[in-house]
Structure formats: structure tokens, C-alpha cells
Write a protein that holds these residues in place. Sequence first.
Motif, short mmCIF file in Angstrom:
data_model
loop_
_atom_site.label_atom_id
_atom_site.label_comp_id
_atom_site.label_asym_id
_atom_site.label_seq_id
_atom_site.Cartn_x
_atom_site.Cartn_y
_atom_site.Cartn_z
N PHE A 86 0.83 -1.20 0.00
CA PHE A 86 0.00 0.00 0.00
C PHE A 86 0.87 1.25 0.00
N SER A 90 -9.73 -1.58 0.15
CA SER A 90 -9.70 -2.87 -0.54
C SER A 90 -10.96 -3.64 -0.18
N ASN A 148 -4.35 -5.31 -3.29
CA ASN A 148 -3.95 -5.75 -1.95
C ASN A 148 -3.22 -7.08 -2.13
N ASN A 168 -4.13 -12.28 5.16
CA ASN A 168 -3.68 -11.13 4.40
C ASN A 168 -2.63 -11.56 3.39
N GLN A 178 1.26 -7.35 3.49
CA GLN A 178 0.64 -6.82 4.69
C GLN A 178 1.11 -7.55 5.93
N ALA A 213 -7.19 -3.20 -4.83
CA ALA A 213 -7.33 -1.97 -4.04
C ALA A 213 -7.78 -0.88 -5.01
#
Length: 326
Positions: free
Chosen positions: A39, A89, A142, A206, A210, A233
Motif C-alpha cells: 500500500f 480494498s 492488496n 492477508n 501486509q 485496491a
Amino acid sequence: MKAIFRVLAATTAIGMATGAFAQNVTMKFGHVGNPGSLFEATVDNFAACVNDSMGDKVEVQTFGSSQLGKDKELLQKLKLGQVDFALPSSVMSSVDDTFGIFEMPYIISDRDHMRRVQAELMDVFQSAANDNGYQIVGLAENGFRNITNNTRPINVPADLEGIKLRTPNGVWRLKMFQEYGANPTPMAFSDVFTALQTGVIDGQENPYAQIASAKFQEVQKYLSITEHVYTPAYILMSKKKFDSLDADIQAGLTDCANKTQDFTYERAAELETSLLKVIEDAGVEVNTADKAAFIEASAPIYQQFADEVEGGQAMIDKVLGLGTPG
């Protein structure tokens, strides 16, 4: 005569100042990603593109690690004009059920598949966003999600029985893990590390980017490679704010979003290899789950989506049909 010149000079100065103000728009981009996350890389790349190409008109300032709010707060702040961009997301499935298509397990096979879905269905997603007061400037990602926990390795859905698993605030992810037998608990991403550390929850799911950037490997024993969901995302603005911008600024933002998507996909593919090693090196036990078993257990979720979402079955068929080129 001197007085007239002074008035003209003042008027010209005001006009120049107004023009300068109109050409220097500062825009805030808030997101929940930690330092080192995909991100953060995505948002920084987008901001650099905008600032380099439109520095005389727009400056994008970035704020990560939920500094400007968690996902739901950022969605609200977009509409209030307190934030200009966000990068939601999974939470988009709570904005409109249309985005729940990406919550269907194993419906996206790879990034090329995602590009074909984007090419065919972007109008549908944009319409859903617009209906709720948002504008999708572009897509990023993501990524493919995997499960970590402190109870046991997850090989088949039955292994999730009773595990307290953090999920994002999206109704379909909740339903999916309930179907698998877990005890899903919606929670803001910024709260997850402490919840894992203190045992409030047993695990979470995740992408590697992440997991590693949030240092979940420091408080988790097992990583099970399930790749159960691919989540895009969304480089998101309020529709009101986007519509208020000059056409050339709109075009510039869209162009940078498209370039950022290319960057993000390349970066994400690199991280899938490097960050898995980071997680393994931290002492986390890694196993590859039985995806066929998960796919079989996912049939009720597909049926629910088809039954509850208008046009749901047609969307499922369309997305699955785009899985193989040609």
C-alpha cells in the motif's frame, strides 16, 4: 492617476493570486498501509507521478499507517472533503455488494485475469462507486491472501473450526469464514497486531506484503498458503471532488493511476517471493493448503452471492469465464 494605477495593480495582483491558487491544489492521500507495505509503495508511486507530471497544478501528500483514519473512517472523510484520496480494498464490499464479487474464493486466478475482468467490467464497478458517492480513479491491489494463526496449520477448511480469525469489515469475507467453520472477527487492520499478541484473536488473513510489513510473523506460529481470495485496491476519491476538478487534472490523475497499477503489479510479484522468505526466516511454520478442498467448501458462498445480489450469478459467470484467455 496614481490612485487608478494602484487599483489596477491591486486588481492584477488579486487575479494572479487567484490563478495561482487554482493551479496549486494540495490533495491528501490517506491509507492504512505500514512502512514497507505494498500500500505504501503504491500510494508513494502515485503521488510521485502526480507531483512530477502536474507539480504546477496538483501536489499529493501521503499519510500512511492509518494516520488520517482507518478504512471506514477514510471512506467517510472522502465524502466530508477532509481527505482527497484513500486506498480501500476489502471494505468496498460493505459500500456496495457489487464489490463482493472479489470476495468469492478463488474467483481471480492471477493478475492477467484481473486485467481482463477490469477491461470488461470496470463500468459496472465505477457505476457502483458513483451510486455511493465515490469515483474510482484507478485500480491497484492488496493481493492474494493467506492465513496465519497460533493454533494449528490450516490444510483443509475443517482445520479452521473454532479459530478466532480477524477479517476486514466486509460481509462476504465474514460469511466465507463462517462457512469454513472459523469464528471470524471483523477488526481494523491497525488493531490486529496487538489483538494477535494478546490472544484476543488466534489468527488473520492477508497478503504477504501486509503480513510482513505489519510484523505479524513476530506474533504468529503458522502460515498456511491458501491464496483463498485476491483483493484489488481502489485509488478512490469522492465523486463530488473528482467532478469539481478541471478535465486536464482528471485526466492526469487517471493516467498516473494507470501507471501506478503497472508498478504495483510488478512490485507485488516481487514481494510474493521475497516476503515469504522473510516470514519463514522469522521461524513461522509454513504449509501449502489443499486448495481443492477449499474450492469445494466455497460452493455455498457462490450460491449465496447469486441468490442475494442482483445480477450476482451473471457476474460470477462473467468473471469465471474471463479466467482463461480467448
